[in-house]
Enzyme design. Sequence first.
Site, PDB file in Angstrom:
ATOM      1  N   ILE A  14      14.033 -35.990  -8.376  1.00  0.00           N
ATOM      2  CA  ILE A  14      13.270 -37.378  -8.501  1.00  0.00           C
ATOM      3  C   ILE A  14      13.104 -38.018  -9.774  1.00  0.00           C
ATOM      4  O   ILE A  14      13.308 -39.130 -10.259  1.00  0.00           O
ATOM      5  CB  ILE A  14      11.902 -37.239  -7.647  1.00  0.00           C
ATOM      6  CG1 ILE A  14      12.303 -36.756  -6.286  1.00  0.00           C
ATOM      7  CG2 ILE A  14      11.316 -38.833  -7.570  1.00  0.00           C
ATOM      8  CD1 ILE A  14      13.195 -37.827  -5.424  1.00  0.00           C
ATOM      9  N   ASP A  33      10.200 -32.185 -19.525  1.00  0.00           N
ATOM     10  CA  ASP A  33      10.707 -31.107 -18.616  1.00  0.00           C
ATOM     11  C   ASP A  33      10.184 -29.761 -19.435  1.00  0.00           C
ATOM     12  O   ASP A  33      10.394 -29.770 -20.571  1.00  0.00           O
ATOM     13  CB  ASP A  33      11.605 -31.261 -18.085  1.00  0.00           C
ATOM     14  CG  ASP A  33      11.761 -30.341 -16.794  1.00  0.00           C
ATOM     15  OD1 ASP A  33      11.955 -31.302 -15.763  1.00  0.00           O
ATOM     16  OD2 ASP A  33      11.605 -29.000 -16.773  1.00  0.00           O
ATOM     17  N   VAL A 166      13.132 -41.171  -1.511  1.00  0.00           N
ATOM     18  CA  VAL A 166      14.609 -41.449  -1.539  1.00  0.00           C
ATOM     19  C   VAL A 166      15.180 -40.179  -0.940  1.00  0.00           C
ATOM     20  O   VAL A 166      14.656 -38.864  -1.031  1.00  0.00           O
ATOM     21  CB  VAL A 166      14.784 -41.628  -2.993  1.00  0.00           C
ATOM     22  CG1 VAL A 166      14.546 -42.914  -3.493  1.00  0.00           C
ATOM     23  CG2 VAL A 166      14.311 -40.522  -3.993  1.00  0.00           C
ATOM     24  N   LYS A 217       3.528 -40.768   3.095  1.00  0.00           N
ATOM     25  CA  LYS A 217       4.428 -40.043   2.886  1.00  0.00           C
ATOM     26  C   LYS A 217       4.537 -38.572   3.493  1.00  0.00           C
ATOM     27  O   LYS A 217       5.539 -38.143   4.149  1.00  0.00           O
ATOM     28  CB  LYS A 217       4.444 -39.655   1.355  1.00  0.00           C
ATOM     29  CG  LYS A 217       5.302 -38.528   0.886  1.00  0.00           C
ATOM     30  CD  LYS A 217       6.727 -39.031   1.151  1.00  0.00           C
ATOM     31  CE  LYS A 217       7.706 -37.791   0.970  1.00  0.00           C
ATOM     32  NZ  LYS A 217       8.568 -37.837  -0.412  1.00  0.00           N
ATOM     33  N   ASN A 221       7.639 -37.622   6.391  1.00  0.00           N
ATOM     34  CA  ASN A 221       8.233 -36.466   6.701  1.00  0.00           C
ATOM     35  C   ASN A 221       7.920 -35.485   7.882  1.00  0.00           C
ATOM     36  O   ASN A 221       8.839 -34.917   8.535  1.00  0.00           O
ATOM     37  CB  ASN A 221       8.115 -35.581   5.337  1.00  0.00           C
ATOM     38  CG  ASN A 221       9.235 -36.189   4.204  1.00  0.00           C
ATOM     39  OD1 ASN A 221       9.955 -36.909   4.554  1.00  0.00           O
ATOM     40  ND2 ASN A 221       8.958 -35.777   3.295  1.00  0.00           N
ATOM     41  N   GLY A 268      15.581 -27.387   6.003  1.00  0.00           N
ATOM     42  CA  GLY A 268      15.338 -27.006   4.719  1.00  0.00           C
ATOM     43  C   GLY A 268      14.802 -28.165   3.924  1.00  0.00           C
ATOM     44  O   GLY A 268      14.616 -29.339   4.199  1.00  0.00           O
ATOM     45  N   CYS A 271      11.095 -30.970   1.247  1.00  0.00           N
ATOM     46  CA  CYS A 271      10.072 -31.946   1.568  1.00  0.00           C
ATOM     47  C   CYS A 271       9.764 -31.668   3.137  1.00  0.00           C
ATOM     48  O   CYS A 271       8.633 -31.537   3.394  1.00  0.00           O
ATOM     49  CB  CYS A 271      10.884 -33.153   1.426  1.00  0.00           C
ATOM     50  SG  CYS A 271      11.531 -33.540  -0.123  1.00  0.00           S
ATOM     51  N   LYS A 418      26.215 -26.902  13.869  1.00  0.00           N
ATOM     52  CA  LYS A 418      26.170 -28.180  13.717  1.00  0.00           C
ATOM     53  C   LYS A 418      27.200 -28.958  14.747  1.00  0.00           C
ATOM     54  O   LYS A 418      27.173 -30.424  14.765  1.00  0.00           O
ATOM     55  CB  LYS A 418      26.792 -28.461  12.441  1.00  0.00           C
ATOM     56  CG  LYS A 418      25.631 -28.243  11.081  1.00  0.00           C
ATOM     57  CD  LYS A 418      24.199 -28.745  11.391  1.00  0.00           C
ATOM     58  CE  LYS A 418      24.023 -29.865  11.579  1.00  0.00           C
ATOM     59  NZ  LYS A 418      22.767 -30.727  11.561  1.00  0.00           N
TER      60      LYS A 418
HETATM   61  N1  SAJ Z   1      18.210 -32.235   9.545  1.00  0.00           N
HETATM   62  C1  SAJ Z   1      18.633 -31.702  10.897  1.00  0.00           C
HETATM   63  N2  SAJ Z   1      18.785 -32.652  11.830  1.00  0.00           N
HETATM   64  C2  SAJ Z   1      18.877 -34.060  11.578  1.00  0.00           C
HETATM   65  C3  SAJ Z   1      18.568 -34.419  10.250  1.00  0.00           C
HETATM   66  C4  SAJ Z   1      18.283 -33.322   9.362  1.00  0.00           C
HETATM   67  O1  SAJ Z   1      18.567 -30.598  11.120  1.00  0.00           O
HETATM   68  O2  SAJ Z   1      19.420 -34.625  12.285  1.00  0.00           O
HETATM   69  C5  SAJ Z   1      17.801 -31.044   8.445  1.00  0.00           C
HETATM   70  C6  SAJ Z   1      18.685 -31.083   7.205  1.00  0.00           C
HETATM   71  O3  SAJ Z   1      19.828 -30.552   7.499  1.00  0.00           O
HETATM   72  C7  SAJ Z   1      17.703 -30.566   6.361  1.00  0.00           C
HETATM   73  C8  SAJ Z   1      16.482 -31.047   6.658  1.00  0.00           C
HETATM   74  O4  SAJ Z   1      16.588 -31.346   7.937  1.00  0.00           O
HETATM   75  O5  SAJ Z   1      17.922 -29.065   6.453  1.00  0.00           O
HETATM   76  C9  SAJ Z   1      15.967 -32.224   5.906  1.00  0.00           C
HETATM   77  O6  SAJ Z   1      17.016 -33.082   5.550  1.00  0.00           O
HETATM   78  P1  SAJ Z   1      16.685 -34.661   5.473  1.00  0.00           P
HETATM   79  O7  SAJ Z   1      17.964 -35.212   5.419  1.00  0.00           O
HETATM   80  O8  SAJ Z   1      16.052 -34.861   6.870  1.00  0.00           O
HETATM   81  O9  SAJ Z   1      15.675 -35.083   4.583  1.00  0.00           O
HETATM   82  P2  SAJ Z   1      15.724 -34.526   2.855  1.00  0.00           P
HETATM   83  O10 SAJ Z   1      14.646 -33.532   2.963  1.00  0.00           O
HETATM   84  O11 SAJ Z   1      16.793 -34.488   2.335  1.00  0.00           O
HETATM   85  O12 SAJ Z   1      14.910 -35.994   2.542  1.00  0.00           O
HETATM   86  C10 SAJ Z   1      13.482 -36.258   3.233  1.00  0.00           C
HETATM   87  C11 SAJ Z   1      13.714 -37.793   3.467  1.00  0.00           C
HETATM   88  N3  SAJ Z   1      12.474 -38.068   4.364  1.00  0.00           N
HETATM   89  C12 SAJ Z   1      12.787 -38.796   5.407  1.00  0.00           C
HETATM   90  O13 SAJ Z   1      13.755 -39.167   5.942  1.00  0.00           O
HETATM   91  C13 SAJ Z   1      11.584 -39.226   6.426  1.00  0.00           C
HETATM   92  C14 SAJ Z   1      13.517 -38.629   2.243  1.00  0.00           C
HETATM   93  O14 SAJ Z   1      13.345 -39.931   2.497  1.00  0.00           O
HETATM   94  C15 SAJ Z   1      12.186 -38.256   1.499  1.00  0.00           C
HETATM   95  O15 SAJ Z   1      12.243 -38.697   0.227  1.00  0.00           O
HETATM   96  C16 SAJ Z   1      12.427 -36.665   0.925  1.00  0.00           C
HETATM   97  O16 SAJ Z   1      12.507 -36.132   2.350  1.00  0.00           O
HETATM   98  C17 SAJ Z   1      11.143 -36.358   0.085  1.00  0.00           C
HETATM   99  O17 SAJ Z   1      11.452 -36.237  -0.909  1.00  0.00           O
HETATM  100  O18 SAJ Z   1      10.102 -36.204   0.678  1.00  0.00           O
END
Ligand code: SAJ
Length: 421
Positions: A14, A33, A166, A217, A221, A268, A271, A418
């Site tokens: 970030i 950093d 993001v 926030k 999540n 995973g 966040c 998947k």
């Molecule tokens: N995942 C699933 N099924 C899905 C979607 C995701 O199993 O349908 C899994 C992914 O494979 C991964 C995990 O969830 O292991 C998280 O992935 P993600 O794409 O949902 O989210 P992150 O962790 O990459 O980013 C999230 C985002 N939050 C939301 O969408 C509400 C992002 O906007 C945040 O900025 C970020 O967390 C953060 O930094 O908090």
Amino acid sequence: MSFETISVIGLGYIGLPTAAMFASRKKKVIGVDINQHAVDTINQGKIHIVEPDLDMIVHSAVTEGYLKAVTTAEPADAFLIAVPTPFLPCDEGQIPEPDLSYIQSACNGIAPVLKKGDLVILESTSPVGATEQVAEWLAEARPDISFPQTAGNEADVNVAHCPERVLPGHVVRELVDNDRVIGGMSSRCSERSVELYKTFVQGECVITNARTAEMAKLTENSCRDVQIAFANELSVICDKLDIDVWELIALANRHPRINILQPGPGVGGHCIAVDPWFIVSKTPDEAQLIHTARKVNDAKPEWVINKVKLAIVDFLQANPSKTALDVTIACYGLAFKPDIDDLRESPAMQIVKEIASLHIGSVIAVEPNIHQLPRSLEKVDLQSFDVAKAAADVHVMLVDHIEFKEQSVASEFLVDTKGIW
Ligand code: SAJ
């Protein structure tokens, strides 16, 4: 007072893109950093993480002289803290507590160089109350200047929480386009933060207070975690009932008001698998659904491992002349989600690690986004897709990277978490 020099503390997934965006708008940016390798890499105009388009922006920001990286904080007009907020280790079954030590170190680093008129923004995802804690730590370190908890709009230094939101893999676009939640500790703190973000943010900057911004926030999540838990629970139910969960979800999603997410090997990243705990640890009696979702998602990797064990048994039954030692397992994908190189808190990593420790035969990993396996997978062999496909007896699809969607593995002994093959 305008922001001539902006400092970003923490140059990770970030902080670095944020620093680069300010620099691309011709602001002088000092990135801080503790990781010397990251600092050296950035000062060479390169990046130490994988994020589409970021390399070009960092390269021009550094070569044009707008961005430099250092290991010790220097004076600036605004400080953005973008350091990790993991949770503290705890025993199994316990509710993890947030670890604010990186934020505290960042505060200790910037306190000596703070001056009247500065703005401090906490971007790290934080439990409710963390921004007030930041202001408190700074006030303790600098009794000579005033902060908003005592001086409100008249404070010498303003403090706000503006959580990053993001999506890894789309950071450069989302930093500009997404709306920002701006939670100032006073109205002046919020106004100054909006002024700062408007340097590059085209989305709306919506003002609230610091505690609501923190909770917003965590809510985003947690909402996603609960929705993914629903999909993961469906996948386990459907497996038992001999129903194709992917077909089921596609059918249900034809309803105009239904939008079920996709199951997978678990949740995973840094966040979604972490932030809901910040709510649960603060309000354990009230956060029942959020807590259960965490447990459902955390249980999924173990369920996948059991599926792999069953596939091995099936293979040995079909090939009675072979023993477990003869069985080669190929695992496709290690990252915590598709098309990134980030292995942090990855359920795929957890699964491959456990398979490698349980299985006496060969284990192959295919991960197109990395060139070297982490030390924790020393028993595993990193191979190309084609080599793995040809060599393995049991196949485990863990991450739907684009490279894997373009090809396929047809095998009786396939665990496809998947649903792409
Ligand atoms: N995942 C699933 N099924 C899905 C979607 C995701 O199993 O349908 C899994 C992914 O494979 C991964 C995990 O969830 O292991 C998280 O992935 P993600 O794409 O949902 O989210 P992150 O962790 O990459 O980013 C999230 C985002 N939050 C939301 O969408 C509400 C992002 O906007 C945040 O900025 C970020 O967390 C953060 O930094 O908090």
